[in-house]
Design a protein around this motif. Structure first.
Motif, PDB file in Angstrom:
ATOM      1  N   PRO A 136      -5.865 -11.269   3.015  1.00 11.94           N
ATOM      2  CA  PRO A 136      -7.076 -11.734   3.700  1.00 11.94           C
ATOM      3  C   PRO A 136      -8.204 -10.715   3.613  1.00 11.94           C
ATOM      4  N   ALA A 137      -9.413 -11.158   3.890  1.00 12.77           N
ATOM      5  CA  ALA A 137     -10.573 -10.262   3.938  1.00 12.77           C
ATOM      6  C   ALA A 137     -10.308  -9.136   4.922  1.00 12.77           C
ATOM      7  N   GLY A 138     -10.722  -7.919   4.542  1.00 12.19           N
ATOM      8  CA  GLY A 138     -10.516  -6.745   5.380  1.00 12.19           C
ATOM      9  C   GLY A 138      -9.256  -5.971   5.060  1.00 12.19           C
ATOM     10  N   TRP A 139      -8.349  -6.587   4.332  1.00 11.97           N
ATOM     11  CA  TRP A 139      -7.094  -5.926   3.932  1.00 11.97           C
ATOM     12  C   TRP A 139      -7.155  -5.578   2.446  1.00 11.97           C
ATOM     13  N   THR A 140      -6.706  -4.368   2.092  1.00  8.80           N
ATOM     14  CA  THR A 140      -6.711  -3.916   0.702  1.00  8.80           C
ATOM     15  C   THR A 140      -5.408  -3.191   0.397  1.00  8.80           C
ATOM     16  N   ALA A 141      -4.808  -3.519  -0.731  1.00  8.85           N
ATOM     17  CA  ALA A 141      -3.594  -2.835  -1.187  1.00  8.85           C
ATOM     18  C   ALA A 141      -3.947  -1.918  -2.352  1.00  8.85           C
ATOM     19  N   VAL A 145       3.852  -2.564  -8.503  1.00  6.13           N
ATOM     20  CA  VAL A 145       3.877  -3.659  -7.532  1.00  6.13           C
ATOM     21  C   VAL A 145       3.180  -3.192  -6.250  1.00  6.13           C
ATOM     22  N   MET A 146       2.317  -4.054  -5.702  1.00  9.52           N
ATOM     23  CA  MET A 146       1.562  -3.702  -4.501  1.00  9.52           C
ATOM     24  C   MET A 146       1.963  -4.592  -3.319  1.00  9.52           C
ATOM     25  N   TRP A 147       1.455  -4.200  -2.123  1.00  5.35           N
ATOM     26  CA  TRP A 147       1.580  -5.056  -0.949  1.00  5.35           C
ATOM     27  C   TRP A 147       0.898  -6.392  -1.238  1.00  5.35           C
ATOM     28  N   LEU A 201      -1.284  -0.323   2.422  1.00  8.31           N
ATOM     29  CA  LEU A 201      -1.981  -1.536   2.826  1.00  8.31           C
ATOM     30  C   LEU A 201      -2.943  -1.145   3.937  1.00  8.31           C
ATOM     31  N   ASP A 202      -4.252  -1.228   3.669  1.00  5.45           N
ATOM     32  CA  ASP A 202      -5.279  -0.782   4.599  1.00  5.45           C
ATOM     33  C   ASP A 202      -5.982  -1.955   5.263  1.00  5.45           C
ATOM     34  N   VAL A 205     -12.212   2.451  12.706  1.00  4.17           N
ATOM     35  CA  VAL A 205     -11.122   3.124  12.012  1.00  4.17           C
ATOM     36  C   VAL A 205     -10.520   2.238  10.935  1.00  4.17           C
ATOM     37  N   THR A 206      -9.697   2.865  10.096  1.00 10.17           N
ATOM     38  CA  THR A 206      -8.879   2.156   9.126  1.00 10.17           C
ATOM     39  C   THR A 206      -7.420   2.370   9.498  1.00 10.17           C
ATOM     40  N   LEU A 207      -6.671   1.274   9.583  1.00 13.51           N
ATOM     41  CA  LEU A 207      -5.231   1.334   9.808  1.00 13.51           C
ATOM     42  C   LEU A 207      -4.536   1.217   8.461  1.00 13.51           C
ATOM     43  N   ARG A 208      -3.487   2.004   8.259  1.00 11.82           N
ATOM     44  CA  ARG A 208      -2.797   2.027   6.965  1.00 11.82           C
ATOM     45  C   ARG A 208      -1.292   1.951   7.149  1.00 11.82           C
ATOM     46  N   PHE A 209      -0.684   0.914   6.552  1.00 12.75           N
ATOM     47  CA  PHE A 209       0.772   0.889   6.401  1.00 12.75           C
ATOM     48  C   PHE A 209       1.070   1.546   5.060  1.00 12.75           C
TER      49      PHE A 209
END
Length: 191
Positions: A13-18, A27-29, A56-57, A161-165
């Motif tokens: 979705p918008a706002g999420w970047t792998a 292979v990415m999220w 995954l941000d 902020v940016t959250l990152r898994f």
């Protein structure tokens, strides 16, 4: 905040970047329809055989509270054997007014967060070149979806902020990987 279901898998979705700082197998999220907690989608990354660092941000999270809470359904099965945690994943935060915007674990004293339930399970071993070596992480097998609840702490208040898994693996042996679903955050807003 979580809107995995608003897209057609494998899109994010918008706002999420792998991205993959250490690409490993490339292979990415992604979002997937395989074993979400609530259909149709969840976020997923496999635990590969070989060294990798996959992130995954979620950018643009504006924290409006001194006690922001993040919760999600957490399902992980990463390489662990003989009581040794080889592969796993963490939650990191980047805030402009903390350590120059570096990504820090949510439990770092500069961030000030703490886990309430479904917390990290072990320390990643330091002998097989996992980028998370020596850090606590979600590792091993959760046995299906569990509840994870995190107090992101008072130090993020007033910041965007940016959250990152961040999922990292060592030199060898694959495992099924990580699924995240039903993520929500209170005391913060997202565009």
């Amino acid at each position: 905040m979580e809107n995995w279901d608003s897209v057609t898998a494998p899109a994010l979705p918008a706002g999420w970047t792998a991205t993959n700082p250490d690409p490993g197998d490339g292979v990415m999220w992604v979002t997937t329809t395989v074993t979400p907690e609530t259909p149709p989608n969840d976020a997923f990354v496999p635990d590969q055989d070989g060294i990798s660092d996959k992130v995954l941000d979620r950018t643009g999270v504006t924290v409006t509270s001194t006690s922001p809470m993040m919760s999600f359904r957490n399902n992980f099965n990463t390489e662990m054997s003989g009581g040794i945690f080889w592969d796993g994943y963490v939650l990191e935060v980047s805030a402009p007014n903390i350590s120059g915007g570096d990504f820090l674990d949510f439990t770092d004293s500069h961030v000030g967060g703490s886990c309430q339930t479904g917390c990290y399970t072990g320390t990643i071993d330091g002998t097989a070149n996992n980028p998370l070596a020596g850090r606590m992480a979600w590792s091993g097998n959760s046995g299906g979806y569990i509840d994870t609840a995190i107090n992101l702490g008072p130090n993020l208040a007033g910041q965007t902020v940016t959250l990152r898994f961040r999922m990292c693996s060592d030199e060898a042996v694959a495992a099924p990987g990580v699924h995240i679903d039903n993520l929500s955050i209170t005391g913060a807003s997202c565009p």
